[in-house]
Write an enzyme that holds these catalytic residues in place. Structure first.
Site, short mmCIF file in Angstrom:
data_model
loop_
_atom_site.label_atom_id
_atom_site.label_comp_id
_atom_site.label_asym_id
_atom_site.label_seq_id
_atom_site.Cartn_x
_atom_site.Cartn_y
_atom_site.Cartn_z
N MET A 1 0.75 -1.10 0.25
CA MET A 1 -0.01 -0.14 0.16
C MET A 1 0.81 1.17 0.12
O MET A 1 0.49 2.30 0.45
CB MET A 1 -0.84 -0.07 1.38
N LEU B 1 6.75 3.10 1.33
CA LEU B 1 7.47 2.16 1.71
C LEU B 1 8.55 2.35 2.49
O LEU B 1 9.10 3.44 2.58
CB LEU B 1 8.21 1.73 0.20
N HIS B 2 8.99 1.56 3.08
CA HIS B 2 10.45 1.25 4.10
C HIS B 2 10.98 0.14 3.86
O HIS B 2 10.81 -0.88 2.92
CB HIS B 2 9.70 1.26 5.71
N GLY C 1 11.16 -2.61 5.25
CA GLY C 1 10.65 -3.98 5.37
C GLY C 1 10.09 -4.45 4.03
O GLY C 1 10.29 -5.53 3.46
N HIS C 2 9.40 -3.37 3.40
CA HIS C 2 8.74 -3.66 1.83
C HIS C 2 10.07 -4.14 1.00
O HIS C 2 10.11 -4.91 0.22
CB HIS C 2 8.25 -2.44 1.43
N ASP D 1 2.53 -9.15 9.20
CA ASP D 1 1.21 -9.54 9.03
C ASP D 1 0.86 -10.97 9.18
O ASP D 1 0.38 -11.60 8.09
CB ASP D 1 0.31 -8.78 7.82
N SER E 1 4.38 1.33 7.70
CA SER E 1 4.00 2.62 7.22
C SER E 1 3.42 3.53 8.11
O SER E 1 3.59 4.63 8.24
CB SER E 1 3.02 2.47 5.97
N ARG E 2 2.62 2.82 9.07
CA ARG E 2 1.80 3.80 10.28
C ARG E 2 2.79 4.35 11.13
O ARG E 2 2.65 5.23 11.84
CB ARG E 2 1.05 2.86 10.87
P1 AMP Z 1 1.51 -2.91 3.62
O1 AMP Z 1 2.21 -1.97 2.62
O2 AMP Z 1 1.42 -2.43 4.73
O3 AMP Z 1 0.45 -3.63 3.00
O4 AMP Z 1 2.59 -4.21 3.49
C1 AMP Z 1 3.14 -4.78 2.05
C2 AMP Z 1 3.88 -5.98 2.46
O5 AMP Z 1 4.97 -5.54 3.26
C3 AMP Z 1 3.10 -6.91 3.24
O6 AMP Z 1 3.26 -8.22 3.05
C4 AMP Z 1 3.74 -6.68 4.64
O7 AMP Z 1 3.39 -7.91 5.61
C5 AMP Z 1 4.98 -6.52 4.48
N1 AMP Z 1 5.52 -5.86 5.34
C6 AMP Z 1 5.28 -4.70 6.16
N2 AMP Z 1 6.06 -4.33 7.16
C7 AMP Z 1 6.90 -5.19 7.21
C8 AMP Z 1 8.25 -5.48 7.88
N3 AMP Z 1 8.33 -4.54 8.78
N4 AMP Z 1 9.16 -6.44 7.45
C9 AMP Z 1 8.60 -7.36 6.34
N5 AMP Z 1 7.57 -7.22 5.63
C10 AMP Z 1 6.85 -6.18 5.98
#
Ligand code: AMP
Length: 298
Positions: A44, A47-48, A50-51, A166, A203-204
């Site tokens: 979504m 991006l950081h 983790g993404h 998640d 992201s939050r």
């Molecule tokens: P989101 O943009 O929050 O929908 O996340 C997109 C993908 O990135 C999802 O599969 C999340 O589980 C993964 N994600 C989010 N935060 C992290 C993190 N800190 N470490 C690894 N993957 C992450």
């Protein structure tokens, strides 16, 4: 970055941006014909690292990596959360290009939901929708399945990269994979990337004040305490103790509990052997944070 059209050849050095599903699908079909595998990282945005760790894993394993950025309205049960969701598109594009992501899918809401969001399919998620995030976020996982189903049809990847951050969503999407007969799709679950003090990247987190950001390290510390102190038997006293500590520190705890790592069934009595995951959802100054940790046997 280039804007993609159907007949475009792939450039190695530049990311191609698609806004239309048909253009994306046709392009990826032509890539597939060359024998390359396709890795997909749905996001979504905002991006950081983790993404980006998911993008890196996809680049290691797949021939071509597709990232999507779409803030999906149907998975937000809280309208304020949707309105406040951070959007940092310029920075996102730069980060993806730097990682060498080959394709970015950036659809509009109309492109994903051409007939609106009223009559979308629902999915039989069974028990999974009744625990942990389920009751606290009514409709959330239906929304996740709706968008992921549409995105998977558009991209048709060989490999789907998801974050363990998640945890329940990973299980839900695995169920979606089975329900929709995507037998060839392989799901890769990537470990959670954390800040130096243990807070899971999200992201939050951008919505936390510097003081709250520091404070939020307590969630990870609570998992560590649980890992250290957990003994076979009744798990409630220890969990209650942890919830009280977090509350005293200023968190509003929605849940902090233990589940079987494979089924997510809550565990009240631990036999000392069953594989466990600790799951948490807390609010800090109105920002909802979720995290989890798979516990290791001692
Ligand atoms: P989101 O943009 O929050 O929908 O996340 C997109 C993908 O990135 C999802 O599969 C999340 O589980 C993964 N994600 C989010 N935060 C992290 C993190 N800190 N470490 C690894 N993957 C992450």
């Amino acid at each position: 970055m280039r804007v993609g059209t159907v007949n475009q050849l792939r450039a190695n050095t530049m990311m191609i941006l698609f806004r239309k599903t048909n253009d994306l699908s046709r392009y990826l079909e032509s890539v597939r014909k060359t024998g390359q595998t396709i890795g997909f990282v749905p996001t979504m945005g905002a991006l950081h690292e983790g993404h980006l760790s998911l993008i890196r894993r996809s680049k290691e394993e797949a021939g071509l990596t597709v990232c999507s950025i779409f803030v999906n309205p149907t998975q937000f049960n809280d309208p304020t959360d949707f309105e406040k969701y951070p959007i940092t598109l310029g920075a996102d594009i730069q980060l993806l290009e730097k990682e060498g992501c080959e394709v970015l899918f950036l659809p509009t809401r109309e492109e994903i939901y051409p007939l609106g969001t009223k009559d979308l399919p629902t999915y039989d998620l069974g028990f999974l929708e009744t625990v942990w995030e389920g009751p606290h976020r009514p409709g959330h996982f239906q929304g996740v399945c709706q968008v992921v189903d549409i995105l998977l049809t558009a991209v048709n990847p060989d490999l789907l990269f998801l974050g363990q951050k998640d945890y329940q969503q990973c299980q839900v999407i695995e169920r979606l994979r089975v329900l929709t007969g995507r037998t060839d799709l392989k799901i890769r679950i990537i470990p959670t990337l954390r800040e130096a003090h243990g807070l899971a990247m999200s992201s939050r987190n951008r919505r936390l004040s510097p003081a709250d950001f520091e404070k939020a390290g307590a969630i990870y510390a609570a998992f560590q305490y649980l890992q250290d102190e957990l003994k076979p038997g009744d798990t409630h006293p220890l969990l209650d103790n942890i919830k009280t500590r977090l509350t005293v520190q200023g968190f509003r705890v929605e849940y902090f509990g233990l589940a079987r790592a494979d089924t997510m069934e809550p565990v009240d009595q631990w036999d000392g052997k069953e594989g466990l995951v600790a799951l948490a959802a807390v609010f800090l100054s109105g920002v909802r944070l979720i995290d989890n940790r798979v516990l290791t046997a001692k």
